[in-house]
Design a protein around this motif. Structure first.
Motif, mmCIF file in Angstrom:
data_model
loop_
_atom_site.group_PDB
_atom_site.id
_atom_site.type_symbol
_atom_site.label_atom_id
_atom_site.label_comp_id
_atom_site.label_asym_id
_atom_site.label_seq_id
_atom_site.Cartn_x
_atom_site.Cartn_y
_atom_site.Cartn_z
ATOM 1 N N ARG A 339 0.817 -1.209 0.000
ATOM 2 C CA ARG A 339 0.000 0.000 0.000
ATOM 3 C C ARG A 339 0.855 1.266 0.000
ATOM 4 O O ARG A 339 0.364 2.354 0.169
ATOM 5 N N SER A 340 2.162 1.103 -0.192
ATOM 6 C CA SER A 340 3.056 2.261 -0.170
ATOM 7 C C SER A 340 3.087 2.919 -1.546
ATOM 8 O O SER A 340 3.028 2.249 -2.579
ATOM 9 N N GLY A 341 3.176 4.223 -1.541
ATOM 10 C CA GLY A 341 3.195 4.972 -2.792
ATOM 11 C C GLY A 341 4.594 5.133 -3.346
ATOM 12 O O GLY A 341 5.585 4.744 -2.724
ATOM 13 N N VAL A 342 4.683 5.711 -4.532
ATOM 14 C CA VAL A 342 5.959 5.991 -5.180
ATOM 15 C C VAL A 342 6.254 7.471 -4.999
ATOM 16 O O VAL A 342 5.411 8.329 -5.290
ATOM 17 N N THR A 343 7.450 7.785 -4.487
ATOM 18 C CA THR A 343 7.810 9.176 -4.252
ATOM 19 C C THR A 343 8.195 9.863 -5.557
ATOM 20 O O THR A 343 8.530 9.210 -6.554
ATOM 21 N N LEU A 344 8.163 11.190 -5.539
ATOM 22 C CA LEU A 344 8.565 11.967 -6.713
ATOM 23 C C LEU A 344 10.023 11.702 -7.061
ATOM 24 O O LEU A 344 10.392 11.620 -8.241
ATOM 25 N N LYS A 345 10.872 11.527 -6.032
ATOM 26 C CA LYS A 345 12.287 11.255 -6.257
ATOM 27 C C LYS A 345 12.473 9.941 -7.013
ATOM 28 O O LYS A 345 13.279 9.846 -7.950
ATOM 29 N N GLN A 346 11.732 8.914 -6.599
ATOM 30 C CA GLN A 346 11.823 7.615 -7.270
ATOM 31 C C GLN A 346 11.328 7.715 -8.707
ATOM 32 O O GLN A 346 11.904 7.115 -9.621
ATOM 33 N N LEU A 347 10.272 8.485 -8.908
ATOM 34 C CA LEU A 347 9.711 8.659 -10.244
ATOM 35 C C LEU A 347 10.713 9.330 -11.178
ATOM 36 O O LEU A 347 10.949 8.873 -12.306
ATOM 37 N N VAL A 348 11.322 10.396 -10.701
ATOM 38 C CA VAL A 348 12.310 11.128 -11.512
ATOM 39 C C VAL A 348 13.517 10.239 -11.790
ATOM 40 O O VAL A 348 14.053 10.222 -12.908
ATOM 41 N N ARG A 349 13.949 9.463 -10.774
ATOM 42 C CA ARG A 349 15.121 8.602 -10.956
ATOM 43 C C ARG A 349 14.890 7.563 -12.042
ATOM 44 O O ARG A 349 15.791 7.260 -12.827
ATOM 45 N N VAL A 350 13.668 7.006 -12.098
ATOM 46 C CA VAL A 350 13.365 6.014 -13.133
ATOM 47 C C VAL A 350 13.383 6.658 -14.515
ATOM 48 O O VAL A 350 13.925 6.098 -15.472
ATOM 49 N N PHE A 351 12.807 7.858 -14.629
ATOM 50 C CA PHE A 351 12.786 8.550 -15.920
ATOM 51 C C PHE A 351 14.198 8.855 -16.405
ATOM 52 O O PHE A 351 14.481 8.795 -17.599
ATOM 53 N N LEU A 352 15.075 9.203 -15.476
ATOM 54 C CA LEU A 352 16.432 9.612 -15.839
ATOM 55 C C LEU A 352 17.429 8.457 -15.828
ATOM 56 O O LEU A 352 18.623 8.693 -16.024
ATOM 57 N N ASP A 353 16.960 7.256 -15.607
ATOM 58 C CA ASP A 353 17.865 6.104 -15.541
ATOM 59 C C ASP A 353 18.343 5.740 -16.950
ATOM 60 O O ASP A 353 17.663 5.037 -17.707
ATOM 61 N N TYR A 354 19.525 6.210 -17.292
ATOM 62 C CA TYR A 354 20.071 5.998 -18.632
ATOM 63 C C TYR A 354 20.322 4.525 -18.928
ATOM 64 O O TYR A 354 20.395 4.121 -20.099
ATOM 65 N N ASP A 355 20.463 3.705 -17.899
ATOM 66 C CA ASP A 355 20.720 2.282 -18.124
ATOM 67 C C ASP A 355 19.481 1.519 -18.585
ATOM 68 O O ASP A 355 19.585 0.388 -19.064
ATOM 69 N N LEU A 356 18.303 2.097 -18.423
ATOM 70 C CA LEU A 356 17.071 1.449 -18.880
ATOM 71 C C LEU A 356 16.607 1.961 -20.240
ATOM 72 O O LEU A 356 15.817 1.290 -20.917
ATOM 73 N N TRP A 357 17.090 3.126 -20.635
ATOM 74 C CA TRP A 357 16.617 3.702 -21.895
ATOM 75 C C TRP A 357 16.939 2.869 -23.135
ATOM 76 O O TRP A 357 16.172 2.890 -24.100
ATOM 77 N N PRO A 358 18.041 2.119 -23.157
ATOM 78 C CA PRO A 358 18.247 1.244 -24.323
ATOM 79 C C PRO A 358 17.080 0.282 -24.563
ATOM 80 O O PRO A 358 16.671 0.064 -25.705
ATOM 81 N N ILE A 359 16.531 -0.297 -23.470
ATOM 82 C CA ILE A 359 15.395 -1.211 -23.629
ATOM 83 C C ILE A 359 14.136 -0.422 -24.009
ATOM 84 O O ILE A 359 13.307 -0.900 -24.787
ATOM 85 N N TYR A 360 14.001 0.787 -23.449
ATOM 86 C CA TYR A 360 12.863 1.627 -23.820
ATOM 87 C C TYR A 360 12.861 1.896 -25.327
ATOM 88 O O TYR A 360 11.807 1.904 -25.973
ATOM 89 N N LEU A 361 14.048 2.115 -25.892
ATOM 90 C CA LEU A 361 14.147 2.391 -27.327
ATOM 91 C C LEU A 361 13.714 1.179 -28.155
ATOM 92 O O LEU A 361 13.119 1.331 -29.232
ATOM 93 N N VAL A 362 14.019 -0.006 -27.646
ATOM 94 C CA VAL A 362 13.546 -1.216 -28.322
ATOM 95 C C VAL A 362 12.017 -1.218 -28.345
ATOM 96 O O VAL A 362 11.388 -1.492 -29.373
ATOM 97 N N GLY A 363 11.406 -0.885 -27.199
ATOM 98 C CA GLY A 363 9.954 -0.827 -27.126
ATOM 99 C C GLY A 363 9.352 0.211 -28.054
ATOM 100 O O GLY A 363 8.215 0.060 -28.517
ATOM 101 N N LEU A 364 10.114 1.264 -28.352
ATOM 102 C CA LEU A 364 9.611 2.318 -29.227
ATOM 103 C C LEU A 364 9.464 1.865 -30.669
ATOM 104 O O LEU A 364 8.452 2.156 -31.318
ATOM 105 N N ILE A 365 10.461 1.124 -31.184
ATOM 106 C CA ILE A 365 10.461 0.837 -32.618
ATOM 107 C C ILE A 365 10.188 -0.621 -32.982
ATOM 108 O O ILE A 365 9.817 -0.922 -34.121
ATOM 109 N N ALA A 366 10.343 -1.545 -32.028
ATOM 110 C CA ALA A 366 10.328 -2.973 -32.366
ATOM 111 C C ALA A 366 9.007 -3.439 -32.950
ATOM 112 O O ALA A 366 8.976 -4.319 -33.818
ATOM 113 N N TYR A 367 7.891 -2.872 -32.485
ATOM 114 C CA TYR A 367 6.581 -3.410 -32.847
ATOM 115 C C TYR A 367 5.876 -2.602 -33.933
ATOM 116 O O TYR A 367 4.755 -2.929 -34.301
ATOM 117 N N ILE A 368 6.518 -1.554 -34.428
ATOM 118 C CA ILE A 368 5.873 -0.680 -35.419
ATOM 119 C C ILE A 368 5.515 -1.423 -36.711
ATOM 120 O O ILE A 368 4.382 -1.297 -37.196
#
Length: 575
Positions: A339-368
């Protein structure tokens, strides 16, 4: 073993005062956790002793009765004490079941997983059925001349799909945050009941503006469900077990499309009944089916494993196995309350996590490419002179192909413990087909058009691989729900692109659109190779720093570092 190596440090201090007797469980733990940097050294020093002791004892252990979780990281009492405090501080709802000394057999473990599949995974698939039923019936409605009945153009259809995807995208993060705060057991049933009502009301559409409004409302209410189900399943399954269960969700999605196409062939024949077109009946009936599933979700979803006992589905002993097997696989799964929420700090950290963006880019173009073809198959088939019945019947083969590829490619990824190199199968498979589709579209017969478009739309689907890939490389349960939502957000952004590939001024052969999907298919190949190289480099860089530390420095780092998640030196990325 999970890739977060700090989660399984089955070592003890080297000082004489801390030295303890090495038990059989400890020896097996050292062997099975030998991927940890500290354990590798310990295992090397003790290899002779292990061989002498286990050569006599292993023959006496019946495989049926052998302790299943011999890779117990909590053999280290310092580590178990540390996580006991973490679980108490976070008010982890199953903390009273945490037991570092609890044992169970391989046979019991298999029984537990099988029961989880019949209860937890089955429930998740049923809820996914409701999602796909309401968001996937638009192609069947289009095949029944919905565009003509509402005086909509192809561009209006594109705008409707774009509105849906934008609203779905914008709702992903807020929905996931609300679900984490309120609890998935409360939020998901609310989502399903409300969107099913909106989906049913599409039977009253009168023009493009009501169409746009219905797409927007449905998308907002449906958004976040995928990320919520991923987090829900991760509570009950080990990291290595999760991808296969996730693949079942998308198998369910495709099965719903197959069944939906068959069901649509019957429902659309109601055209003229009570003065309604067939597609109006389609929206009404399928929306009501989802409403029933949503009401059932109130009972099916539970806030935590301990509730399984109250429902009578599992015994307390079985639930204790569920909790401890998951914590031993990933101790951080108990560092937050459901029942715990996600803090703004955690949210920003996930958005700025450069180590996850490579997989995000796969999600952007792979299924088009596959998504673009799949969305327009009904329009393409109707343009080729096929009837509504023929169009819906011919949709089924590519769904079956999709299911087959999805299951096999996901199993292959886990068998070889490879993500990027297995995902490369998708562009290798798709590029030749897209090339033929681009340069021979005007020469294809109706049969050739059906065969080629079915092969493209049914291409190997790597979504389950990528979702679990993001989860593993997030490195923390606190941010996993957000990273899953961000990934799905990026996938929806790719869906917006695919929804606008084919335009009115490019029909009927869509040469420009076919060029675009070919380019996207080609771009995926070097992207996946680059990701493999990037994660290999990141792991090597971390290992170099880690190996330069003394054993005492490594031990102090594990327990005291302010680094979190995938930024820890003892974390290794899956690639």
């Amino acid at each position: 073993m999970i890739n977060y190596q700090a989660r399984s440090p089955s070592y003890s201090s080297t000082s004489d005062s801390d030295e303890e007797e090495i038990t059989e469980e400890g020896l097996r733990a050292i062997r099975s956790n030998a991927t940890h940097p500290l354990i590798q050294k310990k295992a090397s020093d003790l290899s002779t002793s292990i061989q002498l002791i286990t050569s006599d004892n292993d023959s006496l252990i019946n495989e049926e009765d052998e302790e299943e979780d011999s890779s117990n990281p909590f053999i280290d009492t310092k580590l178990s004490d540390y996580y006991s405090r973490v679980y108490e501080t976070s008010q982890y709802e199953c903390r009273h079941l945490f037991d570092p000394n609890f044992n169970w057999s391989k046979h019991q473990d298999k029984i537990i997983v099988h029961k989880l599949d019949k209860v937890i995974a089955l429930f998740a698939c049923l809820m996914f059925t409701g999602l796909q039923l309401d968001r996937g019936n638009l192609p069947q409605a289009i095949s029944d001349n919905m565009l003509e009945d509402l005086n909509l153009t192809t561009n209006d259809y594109n705008r409707g799909n774009t509105i849906f995807l934008i609203c779905f995208l914008l709702g992903e993060i807020p929905s996931s945050i609300l679900s984490k705060w309120i609890g998935a057991d409360r939020f998901i049933p609310f989502q399903m009941i409300t969107w099913s009502i909106v989906a049913s009301c599409q039977c009253f559409l009168q023009g493009k503006y009501s169409f746009f409004l219905a797409r927007a409302l449905t998308a907002v209410l449906e958004s976040g469900l995928i990320a919520e189900l991923v987090l829900f399943l991760s509570t009950y399954y080990k990291a290595k077990e999760l991808p296969i269960r996730l693949s079942w969700l998308w198998v369910t999605s495709t099965m719903v499309q197959v069944c939906g196409a068959v069901m649509a062939m019957g429902i659309l024949r109601l055209r003229g009944f009570l003065g309604w077109e067939g597609w109006r009946w389609l929206f009404l009936i399928e929306g009501l089916i989802t409403l029933v599933i949503g009401v059932g979700a109130i009972y099916m979803l539970i806030p935590s494993p301990i509730e399984l006992v109250d429902r009578g589905w599992f015994t307390e002993h079985e639930v204790k196995i569920i909790v401890n097997r998951v914590l031993r696989d990933d101790p951080t799964k108990g560092d937050t309350n459901n029942r715990s929420g996600v803090t703004l700090k955690q949210l920003v950290r996930v958005f700025l996590d450069y180590d996850l963006w490579p997989i995000y880019l796969v999600g952007l173009i792979a299924y088009i490419p596959a998504s673009s073809i799949g969305t327009y198959i009904p329009i393409i088939y109707r343009g080729a002179g096929l009837t509504t019945f023929q169009t819906n019947l011919l949709l089924i083969p590519h769904y079956i192909l999709h299911i087959t590829f999805l299951l096999q490619i996901t199993k292959l990824s886990e068998r070889f413990n490879q993500r990027a190199l297995v995902a490369i199968i998708l562009p290798i498979y798709s590029i030749p087909l897209l090339f033929i589709f681009k340069y021979n579209r005007d020469r294809l017969t109706t049969t050739g058009l059906w065969l080629l478009s079915s092969l493209i739309a049914g291409a190997p689907y790597i979504h389950a691989i990528c979702v679990s890939w993001v989860s593993r490389n997030s490195g923390s349960i606190k941010t996993r729900s957000v990273s899953a939502a961000v990934y799905n957000l990026i996938v929806q952004a790719g869906g917006i692109i695919s929804a606008n590939i084919y335009r009115d001024d490019d029909k009927p052969l869509y040469h420009r659109g076919n060029t675009h999907i070919l380019l996207f298919g080609i771009a995926l190949l070097p992207l996946l190779l680059s990701i493999k190289a990037y994660y290999t480099w990141r792991n090597n860089s971390k290992s170099k720093v880690w190996n330069s530390m003394t054993e005492d420095e490594q031990y102090q780092y594990v327990h005291n570092t302010p680094d979190e998640g995938n930024k820890r030196l003892d974390f290794r990325f899956d690639s």
